[in-house]
Design a protein around this motif. Structure first.
Motif, mmCIF file in Angstrom:
data_model
loop_
_atom_site.group_PDB
_atom_site.id
_atom_site.type_symbol
_atom_site.label_atom_id
_atom_site.label_comp_id
_atom_site.label_asym_id
_atom_site.label_seq_id
_atom_site.Cartn_x
_atom_site.Cartn_y
_atom_site.Cartn_z
ATOM 1 N N LEU B 121 0.836 -1.197 0.000
ATOM 2 C CA LEU B 121 0.000 0.000 0.000
ATOM 3 C C LEU B 121 0.871 1.247 0.000
ATOM 4 C CD1 LEU B 121 -2.775 1.344 0.207
ATOM 5 C CD2 LEU B 121 -2.681 1.038 2.679
ATOM 6 N N ARG B 122 1.989 1.175 0.704
ATOM 7 C CA ARG B 122 2.901 2.309 0.763
ATOM 8 C C ARG B 122 3.417 2.691 -0.621
ATOM 9 N NH1 ARG B 122 7.899 2.771 4.777
ATOM 10 N NH2 ARG B 122 8.397 4.926 4.325
ATOM 11 N N GLU B 123 3.829 1.682 -1.404
ATOM 12 C CA GLU B 123 4.324 1.956 -2.766
ATOM 13 C C GLU B 123 3.206 2.560 -3.609
ATOM 14 O OE1 GLU B 123 6.792 0.092 -0.657
ATOM 15 O OE2 GLU B 123 5.365 -1.403 -1.392
ATOM 16 N N LEU B 125 0.728 4.323 -2.557
ATOM 17 C CA LEU B 125 0.463 5.696 -2.107
ATOM 18 C C LEU B 125 1.520 6.671 -2.607
ATOM 19 C CD1 LEU B 125 -0.732 5.068 1.547
ATOM 20 C CD2 LEU B 125 -2.031 6.275 -0.212
#
Lengths: 395, 395
Positions: B121-123, B125
């Motif tokens: 999810l971080r990538e 975002l």
């Protein structure tokens, strides 16, 4: 000290200060702290002084905690947010965060850095547009105390169902996190250590079966083997003292090893079950009397079974020509049965009391079990065997 | 079958079909599948037929896997995305996802549901505005095969450093995930099981020390205790057969228990270290000969130490009045030293061979160790002791 640590210490000693500092600056702070802890005190100060100031305080703080407490297990690279931040700003802040171990959980701290809440990136992403962190954070947050035993902390994280738990100091200030991965690595290490203690191997757990030099493996095993050989001599004296009884009634020699071995086996079962239950946090000093109550009852059932087995074996599968005048096979069967029953009960008690005693004096319960227990119980068992049978039979 | 399972089965039997179905529909699919697996086959079909169709196929699929393979460990509630989705749409999709175990990792599947990537999810975002998932996903994805042994799968997840690993079928299609938490719970269970096997306790691992009924605890322990008592009788016959030698040379009785016990202790060390190394995945059938080579060398060092100990003990702390004519104390010391040295080497070999053999025939290596090994080695050790000493001393 484990082999791994020794090897690392040796490697560290051969490393120039600059190389060491470079290495310390690139590692995660908890890893760097672990390394720093391994330097001799004199060099540690000198090296620490040369690390960039911001890193230094971070690593230094971690290195001050022993590996035996939660502080020694934690990582200082957590993501934190303030309670009045807008949720969408908090998201932006987390995404930009490039040092935290995880950005999927953020801890909420007040102006004094006291832990007041916990919020997931998911909640932040699905929060209403104008919401602030305080509105959506979880306020009842499980936290670890920095001084609690590392094993208890690791088990809390593992059982929490959460990916990470925060660590706070005595004033409730957030100072680190323990991740599920670090916690379970620690618990695995403890399980290995328990198994090795239970198998009478000393020293710290080896990193890898094949990587330990042979002579070091020898040194880990020799102390127990030699100590127990000396205890084994005591058992020899017992047999020696009762050689006349063995001569008078040869049938006693037949059942002697069975009685001794059975004691060791029952004691090993009891201590093995207890050691694992203690490791899992299910048995504590406070529950000691309940444990004894349980073990006595199970031991009495095992004792009744073995009494019956020994009695039947002597009565029906013995050569009755062996019976001297003045004794009946029935009396002999009864004496041997009583001896094995008492041996089973005392062995279970010793197998329960030794780990509980170790727990009371804050030692590793697994040290007082396995071969040590077996050898001790062999000796006491032989003594009881001869005392009981010669008394009952009037030899 | 463990007590926990039995209790659950009993509880399930008393539950009306509707209640059971309600429960199955509210549980996570992997939990529901675990429950379903516990029903008698006849009732399982009837109950399954009444569950809502979409849930049914999901739960049913999971219940078809044995708990011994990766499929039995997995959860089907994963988040997946298609490779051509815009990253910001993927974020929206993940945030809206309300059934997945985690939304912080999404797996990328093609039109045939084949696993082609993994993305955090971080990538997603922090991806550029117009990027699609394919551009930023990791393409080399570690995956578990649904049929691989559950223990190997659990260890892979635990060592991967990732919070979750995907599970694929033979065609490479994504069918589930195994989380770090589920994997480490399984490894903990295995560690408990190994400890209990090593302590000669049968049956599945108990959930909680205090919750198991006493009589069931008895039943878990009685089979080994009784079997080993029977083996112990063999050791008795050995002593019985050599009673004349004991009469001729009383010093033999003194060292008899030490030789027997030391064998058990060395064998326990070897098997304990091996069992844990096997559990950690560090020793495999293929490395069997290397293990034997190591153990023989360590055993030779221990044997040399004990030869020296026994020889010195006999030579300098014995009552020389015990020596019959025709024998010297030196010869006796030599004979006893040789006997203990050979006992140490054979015990280490037996302690290494039994777990490796169990591994070869795909049994739990821990079953063939601990008290079973000790009792066997006691018997063979006594036999060797008498054969060796009487041969050397010509008794």
């Amino acid at each position: 000290m484990d082999t791994h640590t020794r090897l690392e210490k040796k490697a560290l000693a051969g490393l120039a200060d600059e190389d060491l500092i470079n290495r310390l600056e690139t590692l995660q702070p908890d890893e760097a702290a672990r390394l720093l802890r391994k330097l001799p005190a004199a060099r540690r100060g000198a090296v620490r002084a040369k690390i960039a100031a911001d890193r230094r305080s971070e690593i230094g703080r971690l290195a001050d905690y022993s590996e035996e407490v939660a502080g020694g297990l934690m990582n200082s690279r957590y993501a934190d947010v303030e309670p009045d931040t807008l949720c969408r700003d908090a998201v932006r802040q987390l995404v930009a965060e490039d040092e935290a171990e995880t950005i999927y959980v953020a801890f909420v701290v007040d102006g004094d850095r006291r832990l007041i809440g916990r919020v997931g990136l998911r909640e932040l992403l699905s929060a209403p547009r104008e919401a602030v962190v305080r509105d959506i954070m979880a306020k009842a947050v499980d936290a670890l105390n920095v001084d609690m035993p590392a094993e208890v902390a690791a088990r809390s994280v593992s059982q929490s169902g959460l990916s990470v738990l925060p660590v706070v100091d005595a004033a409730g200030r957030l100072i680190g996190i323990v991740s599920h991965a670090d916690a379970s690595a620690r618990l695995e290490e403890e399980a290995s250590e328990d198994m090795e203690r239970f198998a009478a191997v000393t020293g710290e757990t080896q990193a890898d079966y094949f990587s330990v030099p042979i002579w070091r493996d020898f040194l880990r095993r020799a102390p127990w083997i030699l100590s127990l050989a000396i205890v084994g001599l005591l058992a020899g004296y017992v047999v020696h003292v009762y050689e006349n009884a063995l001569d008078a009634l040869v049938i006693l020699a037949l059942y002697m090893p069975m009685v001794a071995d059975t004691g060791g086996n029952v004691g090993t079962q009891t201590s093995g079950l207890l050691i694992r239950s203690i490791a899992m946090g299910r048995v504590t000093v406070a529950s000691g009397f309940r444990v004894l109550g349980r073990e006595i009852r199970v031991a009495m059932m095992l004792a009744a079974m073995l009494f019956a087995f020994a009695w039947l074996k002597v009565m029906f599968i013995s050569n009755s020509a062996d019976v001297p005048t003045g004794l009946t096979l029935n009396t002999i069967a009864f004496a041997i049965g009583v001896a094995i029953a008492i041996q089973v009960i005392t062995s279970a008690l010793i197998g329960a009391v030794l780990p509980l005693f170790a727990l009371t004096i804050r030692q590793d319960p697994a040290v007082m079990a396995g071969p040590a227990l077996t050898t001790i119980v062999d000796t006491t068992g032989l003594l009881m065997y001869f005392v009981i049978t010669t008394s009952i039979l009037g030899l």
